[in-house]
Design a protein around this motif. Structure first.
Motif, PDB file in Angstrom:
ATOM      1  N   GLU A 107       0.831  -1.211   0.000  1.00 54.13           N
ATOM      2  CA  GLU A 107       0.000   0.000   0.000  1.00 54.13           C
ATOM      3  C   GLU A 107       0.861   1.255   0.000  1.00 54.13           C
ATOM      4  O   GLU A 107       0.578   2.211  -0.721  1.00 54.13           O
ATOM      5  CB  GLU A 107      -0.947   0.018   1.212  1.00 54.13           C
ATOM      6  N   GLU A 108       1.929   1.245   0.822  1.00 49.18           N
ATOM      7  CA  GLU A 108       2.826   2.400   0.872  1.00 49.18           C
ATOM      8  C   GLU A 108       3.555   2.580  -0.454  1.00 49.18           C
ATOM      9  O   GLU A 108       3.690   3.698  -0.951  1.00 49.18           O
ATOM     10  CB  GLU A 108       3.857   2.230   1.990  1.00 49.18           C
ATOM     11  N   LEU A 109       4.007   1.480  -1.015  1.00 49.43           N
ATOM     12  CA  LEU A 109       4.704   1.524  -2.295  1.00 49.43           C
ATOM     13  C   LEU A 109       3.771   2.030  -3.400  1.00 49.43           C
ATOM     14  O   LEU A 109       4.178   2.830  -4.249  1.00 49.43           O
ATOM     15  CB  LEU A 109       5.248   0.145  -2.631  1.00 49.43           C
ATOM     16  N   ASP A 110       2.528   1.598  -3.384  1.00 49.29           N
ATOM     17  CA  ASP A 110       1.547   2.054  -4.378  1.00 49.29           C
ATOM     18  C   ASP A 110       1.323   3.558  -4.293  1.00 49.29           C
ATOM     19  O   ASP A 110       1.188   4.232  -5.313  1.00 49.29           O
ATOM     20  CB  ASP A 110       0.219   1.310  -4.214  1.00 49.29           C
ATOM     21  N   LEU A 111       1.274   4.094  -3.078  1.00 45.22           N
ATOM     22  CA  LEU A 111       1.091   5.544  -2.909  1.00 45.22           C
ATOM     23  C   LEU A 111       2.272   6.327  -3.482  1.00 45.22           C
ATOM     24  O   LEU A 111       2.082   7.322  -4.193  1.00 45.22           O
ATOM     25  CB  LEU A 111       0.925   5.895  -1.426  1.00 45.22           C
ATOM     26  N   ILE A 112       3.464   5.867  -3.195  1.00 41.32           N
ATOM     27  CA  ILE A 112       4.653   6.551  -3.713  1.00 41.32           C
ATOM     28  C   ILE A 112       4.705   6.440  -5.232  1.00 41.32           C
ATOM     29  O   ILE A 112       4.976   7.419  -5.933  1.00 41.32           O
ATOM     30  CB  ILE A 112       5.930   5.981  -3.063  1.00 41.32           C
ATOM     31  N   ARG A 113       4.416   5.253  -5.762  1.00 41.64           N
ATOM     32  CA  ARG A 113       4.420   5.070  -7.211  1.00 41.64           C
ATOM     33  C   ARG A 113       3.391   5.971  -7.868  1.00 41.64           C
ATOM     34  O   ARG A 113       3.643   6.583  -8.904  1.00 41.64           O
ATOM     35  CB  ARG A 113       4.167   3.602  -7.576  1.00 41.64           C
ATOM     36  N   ALA A 114       2.216   6.105  -7.269  1.00 46.59           N
ATOM     37  CA  ALA A 114       1.167   6.973  -7.824  1.00 46.59           C
ATOM     38  C   ALA A 114       1.641   8.425  -7.876  1.00 46.59           C
ATOM     39  O   ALA A 114       1.360   9.140  -8.848  1.00 46.59           O
ATOM     40  CB  ALA A 114      -0.108   6.850  -7.000  1.00 46.59           C
ATOM     41  N   ARG A 115       2.368   8.866  -6.849  1.00 53.05           N
ATOM     42  CA  ARG A 115       2.897  10.239  -6.852  1.00 53.05           C
ATOM     43  C   ARG A 115       3.873  10.436  -8.005  1.00 53.05           C
ATOM     44  O   ARG A 115       3.852  11.457  -8.684  1.00 53.05           O
ATOM     45  CB  ARG A 115       3.584  10.538  -5.525  1.00 53.05           C
ATOM     46  N   TYR A 116       4.733   9.460  -8.224  1.00 48.90           N
ATOM     47  CA  TYR A 116       5.706   9.580  -9.307  1.00 48.90           C
ATOM     48  C   TYR A 116       5.048   9.450 -10.676  1.00 48.90           C
ATOM     49  O   TYR A 116       5.479  10.086 -11.640  1.00 48.90           O
ATOM     50  CB  TYR A 116       6.846   8.566  -9.125  1.00 48.90           C
ATOM     51  N   GLU A 117       4.013   8.657 -10.773  1.00 49.16           N
ATOM     52  CA  GLU A 117       3.270   8.581 -12.036  1.00 49.16           C
ATOM     53  C   GLU A 117       2.633   9.937 -12.351  1.00 49.16           C
ATOM     54  O   GLU A 117       2.636  10.380 -13.501  1.00 49.16           O
ATOM     55  CB  GLU A 117       2.208   7.482 -11.962  1.00 49.16           C
ATOM     56  N   ARG A 118       2.108  10.592 -11.334  1.00 46.67           N
ATOM     57  CA  ARG A 118       1.513  11.920 -11.520  1.00 46.67           C
ATOM     58  C   ARG A 118       2.584  12.937 -11.928  1.00 46.67           C
ATOM     59  O   ARG A 118       2.359  13.754 -12.816  1.00 46.67           O
ATOM     60  CB  ARG A 118       0.802  12.369 -10.235  1.00 46.67           C
ATOM     61  N   LEU A 119       3.755  12.886 -11.290  1.00 41.69           N
ATOM     62  CA  LEU A 119       4.856  13.772 -11.682  1.00 41.69           C
ATOM     63  C   LEU A 119       5.257  13.545 -13.136  1.00 41.69           C
ATOM     64  O   LEU A 119       5.525  14.500 -13.872  1.00 41.69           O
ATOM     65  CB  LEU A 119       6.073  13.537 -10.779  1.00 41.69           C
ATOM     66  N   ALA A 120       5.294  12.281 -13.573  1.00 41.13           N
ATOM     67  CA  ALA A 120       5.637  11.962 -14.958  1.00 41.13           C
ATOM     68  C   ALA A 120       4.585  12.516 -15.912  1.00 41.13           C
ATOM     69  O   ALA A 120       4.923  13.065 -16.973  1.00 41.13           O
ATOM     70  CB  ALA A 120       5.773  10.454 -15.131  1.00 41.13           C
ATOM     71  N   GLU A 121       3.315  12.392 -15.559  1.00 43.80           N
ATOM     72  CA  GLU A 121       2.237  12.942 -16.398  1.00 43.80           C
ATOM     73  C   GLU A 121       2.393  14.446 -16.557  1.00 43.80           C
ATOM     74  O   GLU A 121       2.265  14.982 -17.669  1.00 43.80           O
ATOM     75  CB  GLU A 121       0.872  12.641 -15.779  1.00 43.80           C
ATOM     76  N   LEU A 122       2.646  15.143 -15.445  1.00 42.70           N
ATOM     77  CA  LEU A 122       2.827  16.595 -15.491  1.00 42.70           C
ATOM     78  C   LEU A 122       4.040  16.975 -16.340  1.00 42.70           C
ATOM     79  O   LEU A 122       3.979  17.925 -17.131  1.00 42.70           O
ATOM     80  CB  LEU A 122       2.967  17.160 -14.072  1.00 42.70           C
TER      81      LEU A 122
END
Length: 145
Positions: A107-122
């Motif tokens: 769950e923690e890893l998924d949250l961090i990955r989601a943040r980085y996916e959002r940064l990549a999208e931006l």
């Protein structure tokens, strides 16, 4: 710093086995064993025992190799993780909270990955508008050889 010799007999054996079995000559030996088995088929009238010999032999070898390969992959993965951790630690401005991520719960890893996916999208959206996502211009595909 030079690598030290492994103290564990299993580690030494796993390294040696993966080194030897990863060579083309090992593949050729395995192919030769299969070829001999096929050629002896008519001699043994393609009997159940003839088939059982190859099935049992390949099953045993496969079973044992799974453990040796897994041991080698685990060691390689751990070494890569340590190297990545060192790069994160050594780079000024990198987030030390990213060290040792492989030990986090899913769950923690998924949250961090989601943040980085959002940064990549931006960052990709900015690049589509002609901006750079770093201070360095991108390498243009038509310039590459």
């Amino acid at each position: 710093m030079r690598p030290t010799k492994s103290r564990s007999w299993f580690t030494r054996f796993a390294k040696w086995t993966s080194h030897i079995t990863g060579k083309p000559s090992a593949f050729m030996v395995a192919g030769a064993v299969i070829a001999v088995w096929v050629v002896t088929g008519p001699l043994f009238r393609f009997s159940d025992t003839w088939q059982l010999v190859i099935n049992t032999g390949t099953t045993i070898v496969t079973f044992l190799m799974v453990f040796l390969i897994q041991n080698t992959q685990n060691r390689d993965s751990e070494a890569i993780q340590v190297k990545l951790d060192e790069l994160i630690r050594a780079i000024d401005g990198a987030h030390n909270a990213l060290l040792d991520l492989e030990e986090l719960e899913d769950e923690e890893l998924d949250l961090i990955r989601a943040r980085y996916e959002r940064l990549a999208e931006l960052a990709r959206a900015e690049m589509r508008r002609g901006k750079f996502d770093t201070g360095t211009p991108p390498v243009e595909p038509d310039v590459l050889p």
